[in-house]
Design a protein around this motif. Structure first.
Motif, PDB file in Angstrom:
ATOM      1  N   GLY A 107      32.771  20.870  74.080  1.00 24.46           N
ATOM      2  CA  GLY A 107      32.357  19.477  73.991  1.00 24.46           C
ATOM      3  C   GLY A 107      30.862  19.283  74.074  1.00 24.46           C
ATOM      4  O   GLY A 107      30.389  18.174  74.350  1.00 24.46           O
ATOM      5  N   ALA A 108      30.089  20.331  73.852  1.00 24.76           N
ATOM      6  CA  ALA A 108      28.630  20.244  73.903  1.00 24.76           C
ATOM      7  C   ALA A 108      28.081  20.011  72.496  1.00 24.76           C
ATOM      8  O   ALA A 108      28.553  20.601  71.527  1.00 24.76           O
ATOM      9  CB  ALA A 108      28.032  21.515  74.489  1.00 24.76           C
ATOM     10  N   SER A 109      27.079  19.154  72.405  1.00 21.35           N
ATOM     11  CA  SER A 109      26.391  18.914  71.138  1.00 21.35           C
ATOM     12  C   SER A 109      25.162  19.814  71.085  1.00 21.35           C
ATOM     13  O   SER A 109      24.365  19.835  72.035  1.00 21.35           O
ATOM     14  CB  SER A 109      25.981  17.443  71.024  1.00 21.35           C
ATOM     15  N   THR A 110      25.016  20.552  70.001  1.00 21.59           N
ATOM     16  CA  THR A 110      23.956  21.547  69.887  1.00 21.59           C
ATOM     17  C   THR A 110      23.003  21.164  68.766  1.00 21.59           C
ATOM     18  O   THR A 110      23.441  20.808  67.661  1.00 21.59           O
ATOM     19  CB  THR A 110      24.551  22.939  69.600  1.00 21.59           C
ATOM     20  N   TYR A 111      21.706  21.257  69.052  1.00 20.30           N
ATOM     21  CA  TYR A 111      20.678  20.930  68.069  1.00 20.30           C
ATOM     22  C   TYR A 111      19.801  22.162  67.852  1.00 20.30           C
ATOM     23  O   TYR A 111      19.171  22.666  68.790  1.00 20.30           O
ATOM     24  CB  TYR A 111      19.846  19.731  68.552  1.00 20.30           C
ATOM     25  N   LEU A 112      19.777  22.640  66.636  1.00 21.22           N
ATOM     26  CA  LEU A 112      19.022  23.825  66.265  1.00 21.22           C
ATOM     27  C   LEU A 112      17.889  23.426  65.347  1.00 21.22           C
ATOM     28  O   LEU A 112      18.054  22.556  64.486  1.00 21.22           O
ATOM     29  CB  LEU A 112      19.921  24.837  65.543  1.00 21.22           C
ATOM     30  N   THR A 113      16.752  24.074  65.499  1.00 20.65           N
ATOM     31  CA  THR A 113      15.656  23.847  64.561  1.00 20.65           C
ATOM     32  C   THR A 113      15.341  25.147  63.837  1.00 20.65           C
ATOM     33  O   THR A 113      15.456  26.228  64.408  1.00 20.65           O
ATOM     34  CB  THR A 113      14.388  23.344  65.277  1.00 20.65           C
ATOM     35  N   VAL A 114      14.969  25.015  62.568  1.00 23.20           N
ATOM     36  CA  VAL A 114      14.551  26.165  61.765  1.00 23.20           C
ATOM     37  C   VAL A 114      13.304  25.770  60.992  1.00 23.20           C
ATOM     38  O   VAL A 114      13.299  24.750  60.286  1.00 23.20           O
ATOM     39  CB  VAL A 114      15.652  26.620  60.784  1.00 23.20           C
ATOM     40  N   ALA A 115      12.248  26.550  61.133  1.00 24.40           N
ATOM     41  CA  ALA A 115      11.011  26.310  60.393  1.00 24.40           C
ATOM     42  C   ALA A 115      11.078  27.036  59.056  1.00 24.40           C
ATOM     43  O   ALA A 115      11.305  28.247  59.013  1.00 24.40           O
ATOM     44  CB  ALA A 115       9.808  26.768  61.193  1.00 24.40           C
ATOM     45  N   GLN A 116      10.889  26.296  57.982  1.00 20.63           N
ATOM     46  CA  GLN A 116      10.891  26.895  56.649  1.00 20.63           C
ATOM     47  C   GLN A 116       9.494  27.390  56.288  1.00 20.63           C
ATOM     48  O   GLN A 116       8.488  26.892  56.787  1.00 20.63           O
ATOM     49  CB  GLN A 116      11.354  25.871  55.617  1.00 20.63           C
ATOM     50  N   HIS A 117       9.450  28.375  55.404  1.00 22.08           N
ATOM     51  CA  HIS A 117       8.170  28.903  54.936  1.00 22.08           C
ATOM     52  C   HIS A 117       7.590  27.956  53.890  1.00 22.08           C
ATOM     53  O   HIS A 117       8.284  27.535  52.960  1.00 22.08           O
ATOM     54  CB  HIS A 117       8.344  30.292  54.336  1.00 22.08           C
ATOM     55  N   GLY A 118       6.316  27.643  54.031  1.00 18.03           N
ATOM     56  CA  GLY A 118       5.666  26.762  53.072  1.00 18.03           C
ATOM     57  C   GLY A 118       5.520  25.358  53.621  1.00 18.03           C
ATOM     58  O   GLY A 118       5.976  25.036  54.730  1.00 18.03           O
ATOM     59  N   LEU A 119       4.871  24.488  52.826  1.00 12.95           N
ATOM     60  CA  LEU A 119       4.672  23.100  53.238  1.00 12.95           C
ATOM     61  C   LEU A 119       5.284  22.118  52.253  1.00 12.95           C
ATOM     62  O   LEU A 119       5.913  21.141  52.655  1.00 12.95           O
ATOM     63  CB  LEU A 119       3.174  22.801  53.400  1.00 12.95           C
ATOM     64  N   VAL A 120       5.094  22.342  50.958  1.00 10.52           N
ATOM     65  CA  VAL A 120       5.671  21.458  49.948  1.00 10.52           C
ATOM     66  C   VAL A 120       6.284  22.321  48.850  1.00 10.52           C
ATOM     67  O   VAL A 120       6.058  23.526  48.783  1.00 10.52           O
ATOM     68  CB  VAL A 120       4.615  20.501  49.343  1.00 10.52           C
ATOM     69  N   GLY A 121       7.053  21.682  47.999  1.00 11.11           N
ATOM     70  CA  GLY A 121       7.686  22.398  46.895  1.00 11.11           C
ATOM     71  C   GLY A 121       8.874  23.213  47.375  1.00 11.11           C
ATOM     72  O   GLY A 121       9.521  22.888  48.369  1.00 11.11           O
ATOM     73  N   ASP A 122       9.176  24.286  46.651  1.00 15.01           N
ATOM     74  CA  ASP A 122      10.303  25.139  47.017  1.00 15.01           C
ATOM     75  C   ASP A 122       9.983  25.894  48.305  1.00 15.01           C
ATOM     76  O   ASP A 122       8.953  26.556  48.415  1.00 15.01           O
ATOM     77  CB  ASP A 122      10.602  26.137  45.894  1.00 15.01           C
ATOM     78  N   MET A 123      10.893  25.792  49.271  1.00 14.28           N
ATOM     79  CA  MET A 123      10.705  26.455  50.556  1.00 14.28           C
ATOM     80  C   MET A 123      11.963  27.219  50.917  1.00 14.28           C
ATOM     81  O   MET A 123      13.065  26.843  50.524  1.00 14.28           O
ATOM     82  CB  MET A 123      10.375  25.427  51.645  1.00 14.28           C
ATOM     83  N   LYS A 124      11.774  28.290  51.658  1.00  9.57           N
ATOM     84  CA  LYS A 124      12.898  29.103  52.071  1.00  9.57           C
ATOM     85  C   LYS A 124      12.898  29.250  53.590  1.00  9.57           C
ATOM     86  O   LYS A 124      11.848  29.290  54.224  1.00  9.57           O
ATOM     87  CB  LYS A 124      12.825  30.491  51.423  1.00  9.57           C
ATOM     88  N   ALA A 125      14.099  29.327  54.151  1.00  9.31           N
ATOM     89  CA  ALA A 125      14.251  29.546  55.591  1.00  9.31           C
ATOM     90  C   ALA A 125      14.489  31.028  55.839  1.00  9.31           C
ATOM     91  O   ALA A 125      15.123  31.709  55.031  1.00  9.31           O
ATOM     92  CB  ALA A 125      15.426  28.732  56.131  1.00  9.31           C
ATOM     93  N   PRO A 126      13.972  31.583  56.945  1.00  7.16           N
ATOM     94  CA  PRO A 126      14.167  33.005  57.231  1.00  7.16           C
ATOM     95  C   PRO A 126      15.613  33.360  57.510  1.00  7.16           C
ATOM     96  O   PRO A 126      16.005  34.515  57.380  1.00  7.16           O
ATOM     97  CB  PRO A 126      13.284  33.229  58.465  1.00  7.16           C
ATOM     98  N   VAL A 127      16.403  32.384  57.921  1.00  5.27           N
ATOM     99  CA  VAL A 127      17.821  32.611  58.176  1.00  5.27           C
ATOM    100  C   VAL A 127      18.585  31.377  57.701  1.00  5.27           C
ATOM    101  O   VAL A 127      18.218  30.254  58.002  1.00  5.27           O
ATOM    102  CB  VAL A 127      18.093  32.875  59.675  1.00  5.27           C
ATOM    103  N   ASP A 128      19.616  31.603  56.913  1.00  9.26           N
ATOM    104  CA  ASP A 128      20.391  30.498  56.352  1.00  9.26           C
ATOM    105  C   ASP A 128      21.650  30.284  57.185  1.00  9.26           C
ATOM    106  O   ASP A 128      22.596  31.062  57.104  1.00  9.26           O
ATOM    107  CB  ASP A 128      20.755  30.793  54.894  1.00  9.26           C
ATOM    108  N   VAL A 129      21.641  29.228  57.976  1.00 12.28           N
ATOM    109  CA  VAL A 129      22.816  28.881  58.775  1.00 12.28           C
ATOM    110  C   VAL A 129      23.286  27.470  58.446  1.00 12.28           C
ATOM    111  O   VAL A 129      23.991  26.847  59.228  1.00 12.28           O
ATOM    112  CB  VAL A 129      22.515  29.004  60.284  1.00 12.28           C
ATOM    113  N   THR A 130      22.896  26.982  57.278  1.00 13.22           N
ATOM    114  CA  THR A 130      23.275  25.616  56.910  1.00 13.22           C
ATOM    115  C   THR A 130      24.791  25.465  56.794  1.00 13.22           C
ATOM    116  O   THR A 130      25.326  24.386  57.057  1.00 13.22           O
ATOM    117  CB  THR A 130      22.625  25.219  55.570  1.00 13.22           C
TER     118      THR A 130
END
Length: 499
Positions: free
Chosen positions: A397-420
């Motif tokens: 019953g716990a709500s979990t909030y995860l953050t992931v920083a993507q590479h880059g600032l604008v345009g196409d960006m990729k995350a180092p780990v895909d957990v979407t």
């Protein structure tokens, strides 16, 4: 079995995590093997095993062939332990065998040494009649046997001898003579292996695995552990299916009106949310907003910070009117700085689990998964680690909030780990340029439970905190970073709050 509970019908180690892996401990009156390279913690675990026996009123015996009694007592003192109640038997070869002039010329000295060693072990057992025995280590016996057949027969003889006397025996093997010799594996009732891994950077990592346990279901696979003052701390691998609780699923507000509208009322209790975006977009602030909302409802929350120094985080939040230190002082918020180079994934998961099970915390923030990944650079199963942890938290019953920083600032960006695909809700943050200014946009691209807006909204961070504006209907291409105007200039943009 709860922490600290010892089942008397089993020979428990007294190490909560290890006993959990072993489904309560060792079955009594059997022979077991504890193996691992030097420095993995075998002696420390064996001492705890005998100390637990002493606490139950049992007679215990530690037979050492490789360390002196003083070395063992020094090891115990380093953990703040006393070996009172444990009979220490330091087995050394007779002095005549150390004198070159007394060495036998017609008989191999190993024949005499092995027989003498076995006789001294049996005499000590006959004299004390112990319920628990540790023999440290088998490497010495293997060297004296000088052959696999003779070594196997010697171990079998010890097994049958102890079985007739109702003794639970723990054999230690430091694997210094022949790591590939599995002779004892087939003879003993169970085999526990301790391993030490040396990553390219950071502290060493230790893990334990039960390789064999006859007639008993145990928790398989590798489990992280550490050696601390006070002994071994073992962190059993989380199996989410074993933890189910009943709770009411209801939306949890963020406390930010526009964000709740975008989320269709909020994040559902017992679900996970992934906040995804480039550096500086405000991922931590969005997570903190949910934390402060939970505290306002009278709940407790926890934040595990991998990337940012806590002093800077607290000062940054205070500038926009969020006093995290006050929440920590009143006990409604737990904030832990996680050193990615020093912490194993299993220990981190155990910390998070303790928050939920022991402190009744129902809002958990992990900032960020980039740091979590850095904590396990040689792990190939990061996604599986996260999956089990999220499933466990959700079922509690716990709500979990995860953050992931993507590479880059604008345009196409990729995350180092895909957990979407693991998260129940995915919130996407973006920079975009409009009217000569760099602006921020937010959208919800996935929500498993309930509906959500399909719009893109602009948000701003100012001295008053976080503000989410109206949908940006007048733009196209915001998520790519350089939008096209499809309506009148500036329609739907928020004002410059910094002015």
């Amino acid at each position: 079995m709860t922490d600290g509970e010892i089942k008397k019908d089993q020979a428990a180690f007294g190490i909560a995590g290890l006993d959990d892996i072993l489904a309560g401990g060792l079955e009594r009156d059997r022979l077991y093997l504890l193996e691992g390279n030097p420095g993995t913690g075998k002696t420390t675990a064996a001492m705890r095993f005998l100390m637990t026996g002493v606490a139950l009123g049992e007679t215990t015996l530690y037979i050492t062939l490789s360390e002196t009694e003083e070395e063992l007592r020094a090891t115990a003192r380093s953990h703040g332990w006393s070996l009172d109640g444990i009979e220490l038997f330091e087995l050394v070869p007779p002095e005549s065998l150390l004198d070159e002039q007394q060495q036998q010329s017609l008989l191999y000295s190993s024949d005499l040494e092995l027989g003498e060693t076995s006789r001294m072990i049996l005499e000590a057992v006959e004299r004390l009649q112990p319920q628990r025995v540790v023999i440290d280590s088998l490497s010495e016996i293997r060297l004296l046997a000088q052959g696999s057949l003779r070594y196997r027969r010697q171990v079998l003889a010890l097994k049958h001898y102890f079985a007739k006397r109702g003794v639970t025996v723990l054999l230690l093997d430091d694997l210094t003579t022949d790591a590939n010799d599995k002779t004892v594996h087939s003879v003993t009732h169970g085999v526990i292996q301790l391993q030490e891994l040396a990553p390219e950077y950071g502290a060493e990592r230790r893990r334990v695995r039960v390789m064999k346990y006859r007639g008993r279901r145990f928790r398989g696979g590798y489990h992280d552990f550490t050696i601390k003052t006070g002994g071994l701390e073992v962190y059993p691998r989380i199996v989410a299916s074993e933890h189910r609780t009943r709770f009411e699923r209801e939306p949890m507000s963020s406390g930010v009106a526009g964000l709740d509208d975008l989320l269709g009322g909020g994040i559902q209790r017992g679900s996970s949310a992934l906040i995804l975006g480039p550096a500086g977009t405000g991922k931590s602030l969005f997570a903190v907003s949910f934390v402060m909302s939970a505290i306002a409802r009278g709940e407790k929350a926890a934040m595990f910070i991998f990337d940012e120094e806590l002093g800077l985080l607290f000062a940054r939040m205070l500038e926009i009117g969020i006093d995290l230190q006050a929440c920590v002082d009143e006990g409604s918020l737990l904030v832990e700085q996680v050193d990615a180079a020093e912490l194993s994934p299993g220990e981190f998961a155990a910390r998070v689990r303790d928050c939920v099970s022991k402190r009744d915390i129902r809002t958990v923030v992990i900032d960020s998964l980039n740091g979590y990944q850095a904590a396990m650079p040689q792990e190939q199963f990061l996604v599986l680690h996260i999956h089990e942890l999220l499933q466990y938290l959700n079922r509690q019953g716990a709500s979990t909030y995860l953050t992931v920083a993507q590479h880059g600032l604008v345009g196409d960006m990729k995350a180092p780990v895909d957990v979407t695909y693991l998260a129940d809700t995915v919130v996407l943050l973006r920079y975009f340029e409009a009217a000569g200014m760099v602006r921020r946009a937010i959208s919800v691209i996935k929500k498993r439970a309930g509906g959500h807006e399909k719009t893109i909204r602009e948000f701003d961070i100012g001295t008053g905190g976080l503000a989410v504006g109206e949908p940006l209907y007048g733009f196209q291409g915001v998520l790519r970073g350089v939008p096209n105007f499809v309506a009148q200039d500036g329609e739907g943009l928020m004002g410059d709050r910094s002015a």
